[in-house]
Motif scaffolding. Structure first.
Motif, PDB file in Angstrom:
ATOM      1  N   GLU A 127       0.567  -1.635   0.145  1.00 36.73           N
ATOM      2  CA  GLU A 127      -0.054   0.356  -0.605  1.00 36.73           C
ATOM      3  C   GLU A 127       0.593   0.996  -0.211  1.00 36.73           C
ATOM      4  O   GLU A 127       0.869   2.516  -0.629  1.00 36.73           O
ATOM      5  CB  GLU A 127      -1.307  -0.083   1.281  1.00 36.73           C
ATOM      6  N   ARG A 153       2.540   1.747  -3.716  1.00 36.53           N
ATOM      7  CA  ARG A 153       1.513   2.144  -4.302  1.00 36.53           C
ATOM      8  C   ARG A 153       1.182   3.486  -4.445  1.00 36.53           C
ATOM      9  O   ARG A 153       0.958   4.216  -5.309  1.00 36.53           O
ATOM     10  CB  ARG A 153       0.050   1.176  -4.249  1.00 36.53           C
ATOM     11  N   GLU A 154       1.226   4.086  -3.686  1.00 36.39           N
ATOM     12  CA  GLU A 154       1.027   5.238  -3.142  1.00 36.39           C
ATOM     13  C   GLU A 154       1.929   6.277  -2.921  1.00 36.39           C
ATOM     14  O   GLU A 154       2.111   7.648  -3.694  1.00 36.39           O
ATOM     15  CB  GLU A 154      -0.348   5.967  -2.068  1.00 36.39           C
ATOM     16  N   HIS A 203      -9.296   9.634  -2.339  1.00 35.42           N
ATOM     17  CA  HIS A 203      -7.906  10.523  -3.046  1.00 35.42           C
ATOM     18  C   HIS A 203      -8.225  12.132  -2.932  1.00 35.42           C
ATOM     19  O   HIS A 203      -7.580  12.977  -3.411  1.00 35.42           O
ATOM     20  CB  HIS A 203      -8.063  10.058  -4.516  1.00 35.42           C
TER      21      HIS A 203
END
Length: 476
Positions: free
Chosen positions: A18, A21-22, A469
């Protein structure tokens, strides 16, 4: 044993995925074979990687604000080498873990890298599993660092929220600007209507002063002791009556304010829009004579109902002097610009008045909050506070509006229940936006049980995915 040791392997792998991914892992190496082999290995490890052939390209991406979790850098590269890159990263992103790679077995170089701020190093040809282990350790450290930063910022936001109350966009922006100014001793100009909270904003700046102010604040001093205030309207009256010259009156007033608050870190000159050209000339000379930093060089904050540009346009301040005196301008919003905060503020001022005067709080009658939110409030917070005190002490509740012919049990859209629901939905939506849909963070911020939050989100049509987001996808 650290808390991380109690995490399961699957939890750590998921968290690493995670995070990258960001904010991907960044690799800089001039050898395309190294970039390709590491990309393949980390893809199998479910870690996201972004590759750069040159250190300069990586720095450009960093300057553009692109997200990164960990940097892996070769040491020997054409152009900017790895050690130079490391020194730049240490200055520009000190929280960023950096792993160095060297293909020469140069222990001295590796030691220099560690002394220069590298988290670890690995020799080429490297064992992919060993590199992955070091990467995961770096990612665990980054997660802990990020969590500590979030906690410190959350505590700062909560402290500011106690001074600058409200959840409207303008008051949240003002709190964020004050947090951004922490650590920067820039002179600040606070513009806002009378009663809009300029002095309170200056106190918030004092609470979040540069590092020396933090050291002073580590004692037991109350927040008000950090701010020295000079009322400029009184100075103008003294000068006009011949009691003292402009410069002498201003000098004496500042000296008295500084002596009265020996632990202060912020000097507030309140109402400077009434000062004459002679006052500004003296003040300019006084400021230029102050030492850079030190206990007797507080942050100077100006407060006025007009902007710097307005005083420059009037001819009271010269263009150069005006913008040199005030490097940053903050605006305190009027109540008309933040009507959604009025119920919260009215409730707070009413509780304060009930505590001070030892009387019970009064409930709001139907339609009362709607009436308050529709008023113009030329006196802003000062006027609202005065009304709350009068209402609480004298028992003067708002008048209930005429009957609307609604059936019994039908919810009045202007009634208290509907207004409370609207305000509650606004608070939850704002918290979800700040947390980007992170439910754990929202639960902590609002101090709600998970089941209660779930029920309220369902009631108000709020979906976690709409906020992931940073965009609020709920209908307006």
């Amino acid at each position: 044993m650290s808390d991380a040791a109690f995490e399961t392997g699957d939890e750590r792998l998921t968290q690493d995925h995670e995070l990258t991914r960001e904010a991907p892992i960044w690799l800089v190496d001039d050898d395309p074979a190294v970039r390709e082999s590491l990309s393949q290995w980390l893809e199998l490890a479910d870690l996201n990687l972004r590759c750069f052939p040159r250190a300069e390209a990586l720095l450009e991406a960093l300057a553009a604000g692109e997200p990164v979790s960990v940097v892996i850098s070769d040491i020997r590269m054409p152009g900017m080498d790895g050690l130079t890159l490391l020194s730049r990263l240490t200055l520009e992103a000190p929280e960023l873990p950096v792993l160095m790679m060297t293909g020469h077995g140069d222990v001295a170089t590796a030691v220099s890298a560690m002394q220069g701020g590298a988290r670890d190093f690995i020799e080429k040809p490297f064992d992919p599993e060993a590199l992955e282990l070091k990467l995961r350790q770096a990612l665990a450290g980054r997660r802990l660092s990020d969590e500590n930063q979030r906690l410190r910022r959350r505590l700062s936001v909560r402290g500011l929220a106690g001074l600058l109350r409200g959840e409207s966009a303008k008051i949240r922006q003002l709190r964020e600007q004050i947090l951004e100014l922490k650590g920067h001793p820039a002179r600040v100009w606070i513009t806002g209507e009378s009663g809009s909270g300029r002095t309170t904003t200056a106190l918030a700046l004092a609470e979040h002063a540069p590092s020396e102010g933090e050291a002073q604040r580590a004692g037991t001093s109350p927040a008000s002791a950090l701010l020295a205030k000079v009322e400029c309207r009184a100075l103008v009256g003294m000068a006009s009556s011949g009691a003292a010259s402009s410069g002498a009156a201003l000098s004496e007033a500042i000296d008295e304010a500084l002596q009265a608050a020996p632990e202060m870190n912020t000097l507030l000159l309140h109402g400077v829009d009434v000062l004459s050209r002679e006052h500004w000339q003296w003040l300019d000379a006084w400021l230029n004579a102050q030492p850079e930093g030190g206990r007797r060089a507080p942050r100077v904050v100006f407060s006025a109902e007009c902007s710097v540009q307005a005083l420059v346009a009037s001819g009271t301040l010269g263009l150069t002097r005006g913008h040199a005196l005030a490097e940053i301008e903050l605006v305190t919003p009027s109540l008309r610009e933040r009507r959604e905060d009025i119920p919260l503020l009215m409730a707070h001022f009413s509780r304060q008045a009930a505590d001070v005067h030892q009387v019970p709080e009064l409930p709001f009658v139907r339609g009362e909050l709607t009436t308050l939110m529709a008023a113009d409030w030329p006196g802003n917070l000062a006027q609202l506070r005065q009304l709350a005190s009068q209402r609480t002490v004298l028992g003067e509740q708002g008048q209930e509006p005429p009957a609307t012919g609604q059936e019994a049990g039908e919810e009045d859209p202007d009634g208290l229940a509907a207004q409370v629901a609207l305000f509650e939905a606004t608070l939850i939506r704002a918290a979800l936006t700040r947390a980007r849909g992170n439910i754990a963070q929202v639960l902590e911020e609002l101090a709600l049980p998970r089941r209660t939050l779930n029920l309220k989100m369902h009631k108000y049509g709020l979906r976690r995915d709409d906020f992931r987001h940073g965009a609020d996808g709920a209908s307006e």
